[in-house]
Design a protein around this motif. Structure first.
Motif, PDB file in Angstrom:
ATOM      1  N   LEU A 337       0.810  -1.217   0.000  1.00 61.15           N
ATOM      2  CA  LEU A 337       0.000   0.000   0.000  1.00 61.15           C
ATOM      3  C   LEU A 337       0.847   1.274   0.000  1.00 61.15           C
ATOM      4  N   GLU A 338       2.071   1.197   0.532  1.00 62.42           N
ATOM      5  CA  GLU A 338       2.926   2.385   0.564  1.00 62.42           C
ATOM      6  C   GLU A 338       3.781   2.535  -0.687  1.00 62.42           C
ATOM      7  N   ASN A 339       3.754   1.551  -1.572  1.00 65.20           N
ATOM      8  CA  ASN A 339       4.592   1.601  -2.790  1.00 65.20           C
ATOM      9  C   ASN A 339       3.776   1.220  -4.025  1.00 65.20           C
ATOM     10  N   ARG A 340       2.614   1.828  -4.195  1.00 62.85           N
ATOM     11  CA  ARG A 340       1.674   1.378  -5.234  1.00 62.85           C
ATOM     12  C   ARG A 340       2.138   1.630  -6.655  1.00 62.85           C
ATOM     13  N   LYS A 341       3.189   2.408  -6.828  1.00 61.37           N
ATOM     14  CA  LYS A 341       3.728   2.621  -8.171  1.00 61.37           C
ATOM     15  C   LYS A 341       4.668   1.491  -8.600  1.00 61.37           C
ATOM     16  N   GLU A 342       5.114   0.684  -7.644  1.00 54.78           N
ATOM     17  CA  GLU A 342       6.081  -0.381  -7.943  1.00 54.78           C
ATOM     18  C   GLU A 342       5.374  -1.633  -8.469  1.00 54.78           C
ATOM     19  N   PRO A 343       5.974  -2.296  -9.477  1.00 57.56           N
ATOM     20  CA  PRO A 343       5.370  -3.518 -10.041  1.00 57.56           C
ATOM     21  C   PRO A 343       5.068  -4.591  -9.005  1.00 57.56           C
ATOM     22  N   ALA A 344       5.963  -4.779  -8.014  1.00 58.03           N
ATOM     23  CA  ALA A 344       5.739  -5.818  -6.998  1.00 58.03           C
ATOM     24  C   ALA A 344       4.507  -5.502  -6.163  1.00 58.03           C
ATOM     25  N   ALA A 345       4.309  -4.210  -5.857  1.00 55.40           N
ATOM     26  CA  ALA A 345       3.138  -3.806  -5.084  1.00 55.40           C
ATOM     27  C   ALA A 345       1.863  -3.972  -5.914  1.00 55.40           C
ATOM     28  N   LEU A 346       1.939  -3.590  -7.195  1.00 53.67           N
ATOM     29  CA  LEU A 346       0.779  -3.754  -8.067  1.00 53.67           C
ATOM     30  C   LEU A 346       0.430  -5.234  -8.243  1.00 53.67           C
ATOM     31  N   GLN A 347       1.465  -6.074  -8.287  1.00 59.00           N
ATOM     32  CA  GLN A 347       1.221  -7.517  -8.397  1.00 59.00           C
ATOM     33  C   GLN A 347       0.463  -8.027  -7.174  1.00 59.00           C
ATOM     34  N   ASP A 390      -1.033  -4.275 -18.396  1.00 61.55           N
ATOM     35  CA  ASP A 390      -1.821  -3.094 -18.765  1.00 61.55           C
ATOM     36  C   ASP A 390      -1.796  -2.071 -17.629  1.00 61.55           C
ATOM     37  N   LEU A 391      -1.954  -2.553 -16.407  1.00 69.99           N
ATOM     38  CA  LEU A 391      -1.999  -1.680 -15.239  1.00 69.99           C
ATOM     39  C   LEU A 391      -0.666  -0.957 -15.058  1.00 69.99           C
ATOM     40  N   ILE A 392       0.433  -1.677 -15.265  1.00 73.33           N
ATOM     41  CA  ILE A 392       1.766  -1.075 -15.130  1.00 73.33           C
ATOM     42  C   ILE A 392       2.027  -0.080 -16.251  1.00 73.33           C
ATOM     43  N   ASN A 393       1.668  -0.462 -17.496  1.00 72.25           N
ATOM     44  CA  ASN A 393       1.930   0.393 -18.652  1.00 72.25           C
ATOM     45  C   ASN A 393       1.119   1.684 -18.623  1.00 72.25           C
ATOM     46  N   SER A 394      -0.025   1.667 -17.970  1.00 72.28           N
ATOM     47  CA  SER A 394      -0.915   2.831 -17.970  1.00 72.28           C
ATOM     48  C   SER A 394      -0.384   3.997 -17.140  1.00 72.28           C
ATOM     49  N   ASN A 395       0.579   3.716 -16.232  1.00 70.73           N
ATOM     50  CA  ASN A 395       1.075   4.719 -15.285  1.00 70.73           C
ATOM     51  C   ASN A 395      -0.041   5.262 -14.387  1.00 70.73           C
ATOM     52  N   GLN A 396      -1.141   4.530 -14.327  1.00 66.37           N
ATOM     53  CA  GLN A 396      -2.265   4.911 -13.474  1.00 66.37           C
ATOM     54  C   GLN A 396      -2.523   3.853 -12.395  1.00 66.37           C
ATOM     55  N   GLY A 397      -1.571   2.921 -12.255  1.00 65.23           N
ATOM     56  CA  GLY A 397      -1.781   1.795 -11.347  1.00 65.23           C
ATOM     57  C   GLY A 397      -2.065   2.213  -9.923  1.00 65.23           C
ATOM     58  N   ASP A 398      -1.315   3.223  -9.430  1.00 72.09           N
ATOM     59  CA  ASP A 398      -1.523   3.645  -8.042  1.00 72.09           C
ATOM     60  C   ASP A 398      -2.893   4.291  -7.861  1.00 72.09           C
ATOM     61  N   THR A 399      -3.322   5.083  -8.859  1.00 72.59           N
ATOM     62  CA  THR A 399      -4.640   5.729  -8.780  1.00 72.59           C
ATOM     63  C   THR A 399      -5.760   4.702  -8.839  1.00 72.59           C
ATOM     64  N   VAL A 400      -5.638   3.764  -9.784  1.00 75.95           N
ATOM     65  CA  VAL A 400      -6.667   2.741  -9.962  1.00 75.95           C
ATOM     66  C   VAL A 400      -6.820   1.896  -8.709  1.00 75.95           C
ATOM     67  N   THR A 401      -5.682   1.417  -8.176  1.00 76.90           N
ATOM     68  CA  THR A 401      -5.774   0.546  -6.995  1.00 76.90           C
ATOM     69  C   THR A 401      -6.282   1.307  -5.778  1.00 76.90           C
ATOM     70  N   THR A 402      -5.928   2.593  -5.662  1.00 80.35           N
ATOM     71  CA  THR A 402      -6.430   3.399  -4.545  1.00 80.35           C
ATOM     72  C   THR A 402      -7.948   3.533  -4.617  1.00 80.35           C
ATOM     73  N   ILE A 403      -8.458   3.775  -5.817  1.00 76.76           N
ATOM     74  CA  ILE A 403      -9.905   3.895  -6.000  1.00 76.76           C
ATOM     75  C   ILE A 403     -10.615   2.602  -5.617  1.00 76.76           C
ATOM     76  N   LEU A 404      -9.996   1.471  -5.976  1.00 76.69           N
ATOM     77  CA  LEU A 404     -10.661   0.180  -5.790  1.00 76.69           C
ATOM     78  C   LEU A 404     -10.633  -0.320  -4.351  1.00 76.69           C
ATOM     79  N   ILE A 405      -9.651   0.124  -3.581  1.00 72.83           N
ATOM     80  CA  ILE A 405      -9.502  -0.481  -2.257  1.00 72.83           C
ATOM     81  C   ILE A 405      -9.734   0.480  -1.100  1.00 72.83           C
ATOM     82  N   ASP A 406      -9.810   1.792  -1.400  1.00 69.79           N
ATOM     83  CA  ASP A 406      -9.866   2.781  -0.328  1.00 69.79           C
ATOM     84  C   ASP A 406     -11.023   3.741  -0.561  1.00 69.79           C
ATOM     85  N   LEU A 407     -11.953   3.817   0.373  1.00 66.51           N
ATOM     86  CA  LEU A 407     -13.102   4.704   0.224  1.00 66.51           C
ATOM     87  C   LEU A 407     -12.677   6.158   0.131  1.00 66.51           C
TER      88      LEU A 407
END
Length: 433
Positions: A337-347, A390-407
Motif C-alpha cells: 500500500l505504501e509503494n503502489r507505483k512499484e510492479p511488486a506492489a501492483l502484483q 496493462d496496469l503497469i503500462n498505464s502509469n495509473q496503477g496507483d490511482t486505480v488501486t487506490t480507488i478500488l480499495i480505499d473509500l
C-alpha cells in the motif's frame, strides 16, 4: 553410408540360390544377424570418431547430502578459503589513498572549475604505478565509460576514483553476503539474510538507540522489504546479485552516517524511526493484544476507509492463522500500500482484485469493486479485461488501486474537479491578500 541404409539394401537383395526359398524364421534370424553386425560396426566407428569427448573437463559436482558431514565440512572450508583469497585481492584503505595520490599527481590541466581531470596517456601511467590490484580499473573500456563531453578528451579524476570505490565496495559486500550463503549457491534464504542484518546492527550508529528486545522485530521489518520486492515468486530465497543491484542495501548502509538528517530517516524504511512507526501501528491496531490482527482490527489501518470487499480479499488470499494476520503478513500489506507505483506492489494488489483468478480484471471483477470507468483510465489492449501489464503500462496503477480499495481514495477521485477548483480559489484569495 548409414548402417540402417546398408541393412535395408542387404535385405532387399534377392537370394543367390533361386531354387531354395528361405522360411520366415530364417529371414528373421538373418535380419537380426545383419542388424547386430552392422550396428556393432557403426557403434564402434562412432566411438572412435568421438574420442575428443573424453577431453571435456568435469563441470558438475553434486552437493553433499546431509549425512555426508565430512564432505559438507570440506566444502565450507574451501568456500571460506576462496572468499578470503578474494578479499585479499581487494584494495585496502592505504592502497586507495596511494591511488588518489597518484591520480592527483598526474592530473592533466586545465581544471574544470575545481574538478581535476586526467587524459588517457596519464591514466595509463597511473595504472602502471598503482600496482597489480588496480590493473582491472585502468582499461580503455573504463576510460571510455567515464568520458563525456570534455573537449580535451579527459575524464574526471573524482568520477574515476568514485567508480573504483564503488567497485571495491560492491566486491566487499558480495563477499560479506556470501559468508551467509549457507548453501553456497549464490542466494540467501530468509534466515541467512536475517543473520546478516542482525550482525550488521551494531555497525550502524543510527540504530544505537534500539533496545535489544526490539532487534527481532527490526530484523523482520528490514528483511521483509528485500523479500517482498526481490522474491516476487515467493521462492524463499534471493540472488545475492539482485541484492547488490537494488538500492535497498544502500539505504540500509546509509545508517552508518552519524549525521543523517531527520528527513532522510523518515523516508528510509530501514531507519529506527521508520521501523518503530510500522511496528507501533501494528500494536495500535491489535486491540485485543494477542499479537495478531483480525479483519476488524485491520480495517482501522490508515484512515480507516478501506472497503469491506477489499478487506475480505486480503484475508482470503494472504497467509493467516485461524483467520488472523501476523506481523510478517502485515508488513507485506504495508509495503504494497505504501509503494503502489512499484510492479511488486501492483502484483500484490492485482492478485486481490482478480477475484476469479483469471490473470486479468474483467468487467465483473471491477464492478465488484467499482465501475467501468476504470477501463477508460487504463486503456487496456483487450477492451474487456485488464492485465497486470496493462496496469503497469498505464502509469495509473496507483490511482486505480487506490480507488478500488480505499473509500477515501474513491471519494478523492470522484471529487477531484471540485478539489482542484477549491485549491484554485484558495490560491486566488492568498494572492489578493
Amino acid at each position: 553410408m548409414d548402417w540402417k541404409e546398408i541393412l535395408r539394401r542387404r535385405l532387399a537383395t534377392p537370394s543367390t540360390s533361386p531354387h531354395k526359398k528361405k522360411s520366415e524364421q530364417e529371414l528373421k534370424d538373418e535380419e537380426m544377424d545383419l542388424f547386430t553386425k552392422y550396428y556393432s560396426e557403426w557403434k564402434g566407428g562412432r566411438k572412435n570418431t568421438n574420442e575428443f569427448y573424453k577431453t571435456i573437463p568435469r563441470f558438475y559436482y553434486r552437493l553433499p547430502a546431509e549425512d555426508e558431514v565430512l564432505l559438507q565440512k570440506l566444502r565450507e572450508e574451501s568456500r571460506a578459503v576462496f572468499l578470503q583469497r578474494k578479499s585479499r585481492e581487494l584494495l585496502d584503505n592505504e592502497e586507495l589513498q596511494n591511488l588518489w595520490f597518484l591520480l592527483d599527481k598526474h592530473q592533466t590541466p586545465p581544471m574544470i572549475g575545481e574538478e581535476a581531470m586526467i587524459n588517457y596517456e596519464n591514466f595509463l601511467k597511473v595504472g602502471e604505478k598503482a600496482g597489480p590490484k588496480c590493473k582491472q580499473f585502468f582499461t580503455a573500456k573504463v576510460f571510455a565509460k567515464l568520458l563525456h563531453t570534455d573537449s580535451y578528451g579527459r575524464i574526471s579524476i573524482m568520477q574515476f576514483f568514485n567508480y573504483v570505490m564503488r567497485k571495491v565496495w560492491l566486491h566487499q559486500t558480495r563477499i560479506g553476503l556470501s559468508l551467509y550463503d549457507v548453501a553456497g549457491q549464490g542466494y540467501l534464504r530468509e534466515s541467512d539474510l536475517e543473520n546478516y542484518i542482525l550482525e550488521l546492527i551494531p555497525t550502524l550508529p543510527q540504530l544505537d538507540g534500539l533496545e535489544k528486545s526490539f532487534y527481532s522485530f527490526y530484523v523482520c521489518t528490514a528483511v521483509r522489504k528485500f523479500f517482498f520486492f526481490l522474491d516476487p515468486l515467493r521462492t524463499g530465497k534471493i540472488k545475492i546479485q539482485d541484492i547488490l543491484a537494488c538500492s535497498f542495501l544502500d539505504d540500509l548502509l546509509e545508517l552508518r552516517d552519524e549525521e543523517l538528517s531527520k528527513e532522510s530517516q523518515e523516508t528510509n524504511w530501514f531507519s529506527a524511526p521508520s521501523a518503530l512507526r510500522v511496528y507501533g501501528q501494528y500494536l495500535n491496531l491489535d486491540k485485543d493484544h494477542n499479537g495478531m490482527l483480525s479483519k476488524e482490527e485491520l480495517s482501522r489501518y490508515g484512515t480507516a476507509t478501506m472497503t469491506n470487499v477489499f478487506l475480505d480479499r486480503v484475508f482470503q488470499e494472504c497467509l493467516t492463522y485461524d483467520g488472523e494476520m501476523d506481523y510478517k503478513t502485515y508488513l507485506d500489506f504495508v509495503l504494497a500500500l505504501e509503494n503502489r507505483k512499484e510492479p511488486a506492489a501492483l502484483q500484490y494488489i492485482f492478485k486481490l482484485l482478480d477475484i476469479e483468478n483469471k490473470g486479468y480484471l474483467n468487467v465483473f471483477s471491477l464492478n465488484y469493486f467499482f465501475r467501468d470507468e476504470i477501463f477508460d483510465m487504463v486503456k487496456p489492449k483487450d477492451p474487456l479485461k485488464i492485465s497486470l501489464q496493462d496496469l503497469i503500462n498505464s502509469n495509473q496503477g496507483d490511482t486505480v488501486t487506490t480507488i478500488l480499495i480505499d473509500l477515501n481514495g474513491f471519494w478523492t477521485y470522484e471529487n477531484r474537479e471540485a478539489l482542484v477548483a477549491n485549491d484554485n480559489e484558495n490560491s486566488t484569495d492568498l494572492d489578493d491578500t
